[in-house]
Design a protein around this motif. Structure first.
Motif, PDB file in Angstrom:
ATOM      1  N   UNK A 146      29.109  71.314  20.967  1.00 30.89           N
ATOM      2  CA  UNK A 146      27.780  70.795  20.656  1.00 30.89           C
ATOM      3  C   UNK A 146      26.881  71.101  21.829  1.00 30.89           C
ATOM      4  N   UNK A 147      25.647  71.351  21.518  1.00 33.30           N
ATOM      5  CA  UNK A 147      24.656  71.600  22.547  1.00 33.30           C
ATOM      6  C   UNK A 147      23.675  70.442  22.541  1.00 33.30           C
ATOM      7  N   UNK A 148      22.824  70.396  23.566  1.00 33.01           N
ATOM      8  CA  UNK A 148      21.826  69.342  23.610  1.00 33.01           C
ATOM      9  C   UNK A 148      20.630  69.729  24.456  1.00 33.01           C
TER      10      UNK A 148
ATOM     11  N   UNK B  72      17.097  61.059  30.833  1.00 34.75           N
ATOM     12  CA  UNK B  72      16.875  59.853  30.042  1.00 34.75           C
ATOM     13  C   UNK B  72      17.596  59.925  28.703  1.00 34.75           C
ATOM     14  N   UNK B  73      17.683  61.134  28.166  1.00 34.91           N
ATOM     15  CA  UNK B  73      18.213  61.298  26.820  1.00 34.91           C
ATOM     16  C   UNK B  73      18.642  62.739  26.609  1.00 34.91           C
ATOM     17  N   UNK B  74      19.741  62.920  25.893  1.00 32.41           N
ATOM     18  CA  UNK B  74      20.151  64.245  25.449  1.00 32.41           C
ATOM     19  C   UNK B  74      20.097  64.247  23.930  1.00 32.41           C
ATOM     20  N   UNK B  75      19.319  65.154  23.364  1.00 31.72           N
ATOM     21  CA  UNK B  75      19.189  65.279  21.915  1.00 31.72           C
ATOM     22  C   UNK B  75      20.174  66.358  21.474  1.00 31.72           C
TER      23      UNK B  75
ATOM     24  N   UNK C 156      19.419  75.034  14.618  1.00 28.27           N
ATOM     25  CA  UNK C 156      19.031  73.627  14.585  1.00 28.27           C
ATOM     26  C   UNK C 156      18.432  73.139  15.909  1.00 28.27           C
ATOM     27  N   UNK C 157      18.271  74.034  16.874  1.00 25.26           N
ATOM     28  CA  UNK C 157      17.768  73.603  18.181  1.00 25.26           C
ATOM     29  C   UNK C 157      16.428  72.890  18.039  1.00 25.26           C
ATOM     30  N   UNK C 158      16.330  71.675  18.585  1.00 26.39           N
ATOM     31  CA  UNK C 158      15.081  70.927  18.424  1.00 26.39           C
ATOM     32  C   UNK C 158      13.964  71.453  19.315  1.00 26.39           C
ATOM     33  N   UNK C 159      12.782  71.417  18.771  1.00 31.49           N
ATOM     34  CA  UNK C 159      11.578  71.703  19.533  1.00 31.49           C
ATOM     35  C   UNK C 159      10.957  70.337  19.813  1.00 31.49           C
ATOM     36  N   UNK C 160      10.897  69.954  21.082  1.00 33.86           N
ATOM     37  CA  UNK C 160      10.351  68.657  21.462  1.00 33.86           C
ATOM     38  C   UNK C 160       8.833  68.796  21.538  1.00 33.86           C
ATOM     39  N   UNK C 161       8.123  68.095  20.660  1.00 38.00           N
ATOM     40  CA  UNK C 161       6.667  68.205  20.580  1.00 38.00           C
ATOM     41  C   UNK C 161       5.965  67.192  21.472  1.00 38.00           C
ATOM     42  N   UNK C 162       6.531  65.996  21.604  1.00 34.70           N
ATOM     43  CA  UNK C 162       5.906  64.934  22.385  1.00 34.70           C
ATOM     44  C   UNK C 162       6.956  63.944  22.861  1.00 34.70           C
ATOM     45  N   UNK C 163       6.746  63.423  24.052  1.00 35.27           N
ATOM     46  CA  UNK C 163       7.608  62.369  24.591  1.00 35.27           C
ATOM     47  C   UNK C 163       6.702  61.338  25.241  1.00 35.27           C
ATOM     48  N   UNK C 164       6.952  60.047  24.965  1.00 28.77           N
ATOM     49  CA  UNK C 164       6.143  58.990  25.586  1.00 28.77           C
ATOM     50  C   UNK C 164       7.030  57.781  25.846  1.00 28.77           C
TER      51      UNK C 164
ATOM     52  N   UNK D 149      11.875  55.254  24.477  1.00 26.27           N
ATOM     53  CA  UNK D 149      11.308  56.580  24.634  1.00 26.27           C
ATOM     54  C   UNK D 149      10.971  57.094  23.237  1.00 26.27           C
ATOM     55  N   UNK D 150       9.700  57.329  22.963  1.00 25.05           N
ATOM     56  CA  UNK D 150       9.292  57.914  21.684  1.00 25.05           C
ATOM     57  C   UNK D 150       9.393  59.428  21.813  1.00 25.05           C
ATOM     58  N   UNK D 151      10.062  60.046  20.857  1.00 30.19           N
ATOM     59  CA  UNK D 151      10.268  61.494  20.877  1.00 30.19           C
ATOM     60  C   UNK D 151       9.871  62.056  19.520  1.00 30.19           C
ATOM     61  N   UNK D 152       8.936  62.999  19.522  1.00 26.19           N
ATOM     62  CA  UNK D 152       8.590  63.710  18.296  1.00 26.19           C
ATOM     63  C   UNK D 152       9.270  65.064  18.414  1.00 26.19           C
ATOM     64  N   UNK D 153      10.184  65.333  17.475  1.00 21.37           N
ATOM     65  CA  UNK D 153      10.975  66.567  17.527  1.00 21.37           C
ATOM     66  C   UNK D 153      11.020  67.235  16.170  1.00 21.37           C
ATOM     67  N   UNK D 154      11.112  68.547  16.212  1.00 21.59           N
ATOM     68  CA  UNK D 154      11.276  69.357  15.011  1.00 21.59           C
ATOM     69  C   UNK D 154      12.599  70.091  15.161  1.00 21.59           C
ATOM     70  N   UNK D 155      13.525  69.880  14.221  1.00 21.44           N
ATOM     71  CA  UNK D 155      14.835  70.516  14.306  1.00 21.44           C
ATOM     72  C   UNK D 155      14.831  71.827  13.546  1.00 21.44           C
ATOM     73  N   UNK D 156      14.934  72.931  14.275  1.00 21.34           N
ATOM     74  CA  UNK D 156      14.912  74.262  13.685  1.00 21.34           C
ATOM     75  C   UNK D 156      13.494  74.701  13.350  1.00 21.34           C
ATOM     76  N   UNK D 157      13.327  76.005  13.150  1.00 19.51           N
ATOM     77  CA  UNK D 157      11.999  76.567  12.860  1.00 19.51           C
ATOM     78  C   UNK D 157      11.446  76.058  11.540  1.00 19.51           C
TER      79      UNK D 157
END
Length: 195
Positions: free
Chosen positions: A12-14, A30-33, A40-48, A56-64
């Motif tokens: 598994x990757x993260x 803080x976190x490994x996604x 399926x690699x996530x694109x992290x759009x926002x972290x707050x 930790x609020x994380x907005x992520x998109x998994x894969x293209x």
């Protein structure tokens, strides 16, 4: 990823999300996604991070081809919570209430508010005619929407945003709004029309 102990155990990757530690000069993870493969690699759009630093609020998109979604990491329980909030890829901002209980997200479709991040109930408000906005909590129940040239206060009972300030009425184009914690004052840069 570290090699697995057995060929039967998949690797598994993260993607790691970290905070820079000034004292050590190193990142504090803080976190490994986790994700299963390159598709399926996530694109992290926002972290707050929440004001109390628990969440930790994380907005992520998994894969293209994936849809962006809002996740909340609870450091106290060491778990990642799916909020069921789906956003488009044009997420403008995320903000926490001062108590770290409520969370607001803005995208092109409007504003989504989670009244309690440990619950999956959310409310979406349309933001028609406001243009791109960023959320700003100033009190527990007061949410402002900062636009490119205006500031609105969201009236949740009426389900609409009321104008508080519009730079266009002053004959200037405002850029880079900054609002004080009580939202009683705003500072911004101006530019002449056409620039």
């Amino acid at each position: 990823p570290e090699p697995s102990a057995s060929p039967d155990v998949p690797l598994r990757s993260g993607v790691q999300i970290a905070r820079y530690n000034r004292a050590t000069g190193l990142p504090d993870v803080l976190l490994t996604v986790p994700f299963n493969g390159p598709k399926e690699q996530p694109k992290i759009l926002l972290v707050r991070e929440s004001p109390d630093r628990r969440f930790l609020a994380v907005v992520a998109q998994f894969g293209e081809a994936g849809t962006a979604g809002l996740w909340v990491h609870d450091s106290e329980a060491s778990r990642l919570l799916w909020t069921r909030v789906v956003a488009d890829a044009s997420v403008r901002g995320v903000d926490w209430s001062p108590s770290s209980v409520a969370l607001a997200l803005c995208d092109e479709q409007g504003v989504v508010i989670l009244d309690n991040v440990l619950n999956i109930e959310s409310t979406r408000y349309e933001a028609e005619g406001l243009g791109p906005v960023t959320p700003l909590f100033v009190e527990e129940d007061t949410l402002y929407l900062l636009g490119e040239t205006s500031v609105h206060r969201l009236d949740r009972k009426a389900g609409q945003a009321e104008m508080v300030f519009d730079s266009r009425s002053k004959g200037v184009d405002a850029l880079n709004f900054v609002v004080n914690p009580t939202a009683s004052k705003a500072a911004f840069f101006t530019s002449p029309h056409g620039y």
